[in-house]
Write a protein that holds these residues in place. Structure first.
Motif, short mmCIF file in Angstrom:
data_model
loop_
_atom_site.label_atom_id
_atom_site.label_comp_id
_atom_site.label_asym_id
_atom_site.label_seq_id
_atom_site.Cartn_x
_atom_site.Cartn_y
_atom_site.Cartn_z
N ASN A 82 0.86 -1.36 -0.03
CA ASN A 82 0.01 0.09 0.00
C ASN A 82 0.88 1.29 -0.01
OD1 ASN A 82 -2.37 -1.65 0.07
ND2 ASN A 82 -1.96 -1.84 2.38
N ILE A 83 2.17 1.20 -0.15
CA ILE A 83 3.17 2.04 -0.26
C ILE A 83 3.68 2.42 -1.65
CG2 ILE A 83 5.29 3.22 0.81
CD1 ILE A 83 4.48 1.50 3.47
N ASP A 84 3.64 3.61 -2.15
CA ASP A 84 4.30 3.91 -3.29
C ASP A 84 5.55 4.46 -3.22
OD1 ASP A 84 1.88 3.80 -5.03
OD2 ASP A 84 1.28 5.62 -4.43
N ILE A 85 5.87 4.99 -2.21
CA ILE A 85 7.26 5.59 -1.85
C ILE A 85 7.66 5.39 -0.24
CG2 ILE A 85 9.20 7.46 -1.74
CD1 ILE A 85 7.38 8.80 -4.33
N LEU A 86 8.69 4.72 -0.18
CA LEU A 86 9.09 4.44 1.38
C LEU A 86 10.18 5.20 1.52
CD1 LEU A 86 8.84 2.98 4.06
CD2 LEU A 86 10.30 1.07 2.91
N GLN A 87 10.27 6.08 2.67
CA GLN A 87 11.37 7.05 3.24
C GLN A 87 12.02 6.17 4.45
OE1 GLN A 87 10.48 11.14 4.33
NE2 GLN A 87 12.62 11.01 5.36
N ILE A 88 13.28 5.88 4.29
CA ILE A 88 13.84 5.31 5.60
C ILE A 88 15.21 5.95 5.79
CG2 ILE A 88 13.00 3.01 5.46
CD1 ILE A 88 15.58 2.21 3.79
N PHE A 89 15.94 5.79 7.10
CA PHE A 89 16.92 6.65 7.46
C PHE A 89 18.29 5.48 7.81
CE2 PHE A 89 13.76 9.67 8.40
CZ PHE A 89 14.20 10.73 8.23
N HIS A 90 19.45 5.98 7.43
CA HIS A 90 20.75 5.65 7.83
C HIS A 90 21.04 4.50 7.24
CE1 HIS A 90 20.36 8.53 11.03
NE2 HIS A 90 19.14 8.10 11.66
#
Length: 374
Positions: A82-90
């Motif tokens: 259900n996610i088009d763009i996933l933002q993550i860190f590090h």
């Protein structure tokens, strides 16, 4: 259809909603109509949702394993489609788990990795052996877009990974000038007072608050001046003992130094930036140092250790950088600017730089252009 954008950082608390963790998805929602959400453990209350980042959604992760890595990956296995763009860190074990879980569930989904790093990232990469480097590149090959906050780090990363130049961009953290207008606490040099401000976790080892206090005490004739030092931020347990000893040593500074403690009301915090002439940060280490940019947004002269984004803010006449731990140099720098009769030109120059380079709306515009072309 709206772009479904999700930022996953399981440590997100209310305060993070007005930092990059919350501001990026919020601004993409507000300015470009993204369907934006923050994926996190439930970490207390989130009052900023009603005003500062209105329209941003929170999606809470169940603490099944009580592990950032496992719980975050499981959430993406369940809901990643259900996610088009996933933002993550590090670049961490959790990052790898999130990337592989998301790509397994959603092969068409895009991943944006915000490195959110300091020179320590460069040092760690340089220490990798050939096998570890191969694993890292295998991970980075699955990332669609990466960003770093500082210009100098961008250049160093491109030197290490020239093959990733097409998907590495500079995205600093910023200030929401729309919010500043909304609360009516705008930059105005005429409202400034003879105040030195710091905003940090007061007494935290890496923030080196004693360096600032000792430097302030060593300024020539400080007991006869009308300058004050204000410490804003949560006070670490045990630091009050240091303060008691400090005021026994310098009793004449009791009426010159004010410990404000943690200021959760952003309007009140910005009012402190607005009336200060000098902002001082004495950290031994900062990945970015958002307080430096907030201070610049109010034209506070930056006198700081050479950490985080400080080097991109301080130019000729607009402040001083000193080496971490160099109390004598800090004291001389403070005295130099405290003795100047008029700081208005330097102040205005710094404010204009901040508006140009660190305005969240401009930053997000650049990010948006890259995201829609993934």
């Amino acid at each position: 259809m709206k772009v479904k954008y999700a930022m996953q950082y399981l440590k997100t608390a209310n305060v993070h909603l007005v930092k990059d963790m919350g501001m990026i998805p919020y601004k993409l929602h507000k300015n470009y109509d993204f369907d934006s959400s923050v994926i996190t453990y439930e970490n207390g209350d989130y009052p900023y949702l009603t005003q500062e980042v209105k329209g941003l959604k929170l999606k809470f992760v169940n603490k099944i394993f009580k592990s950032f890595t496992l719980d975050g990956a499981l959430h993406l296995l369940r809901y990643g489609k259900n996610i088009d763009i996933l933002q993550i860190f590090h670049i961490t074990l959790s990052t790898a788990a999130y990337v592989y879980a998301f790509k397994l569930k959603n092969k068409k989904g895009k991943i944006y990795l915000k490195l959110d790093s300091s020179h320590k990232l460069i040092e760690r990469i340089a220490e990798l052996n050939s096998f570890q480097m191969k694993l890292l590149k295998s991970l980075l090959n699955k990332i669609n877009l990466m960003s770093i906050e500082q210009e100098i780090l961008y250049k160093e990363l491109i030197n290490i990974f020239p093959e990733y130049k097409s998907k590495l961009i500079i995205i600093p953290n910023g200030v929401d000038f729309q919010y500043v207008d909304q609360i009516g606490v705008n930059y105005d040099y005429s409202s400034k007072e003879n105040v030195i401000l710091t905003s940090a976790r007061i007494g935290a080892e890496e923030k080196n608050t004693p360096m600032l206090l000792e430097a302030f005490a060593k300024v020539n004739n400080i007991n006869k001046s009308n300058w004050r030092l204000i410490l804003a931020g949560p006070v670490e347990e045990g630091f009050n003992t240091y303060l008691e000893d400090y005021f026994r040593k310098y009793p004449y500074l009791k009426n010159r130094i004010e410990v404000k403690g943690n200021i959760t009301d952003r309007k009140k915090l910005y009012e402190e930036y607005k009336r200060a002439k000098i902002f001082c940060l004495t950290s031994d280490f900062e990945s970015f140092g958002i307080s430096l940019v907030e201070a610049a947004a109010y034209g506070d002269i930056i006198i700081s250790t050479d950490v985080g984004i400080a080097r991109e803010l301080v130019g000729p006449g607009s402040g001083v950088l000193v080496s971490p731990g160099d109390t004598e140099a800090l004291s001389k720098a403070l005295e130099e600017y405290m003795l100047k009769e008029d700081l208005s030109k330097e102040s205005e120059k710094l404010y204009e730089l901040c508006v140009e380079k660190f305005n969240w709306d401009k930053i997000i515009s650049k990010l948006y252009e890259n995201l829609i072309n993934l």
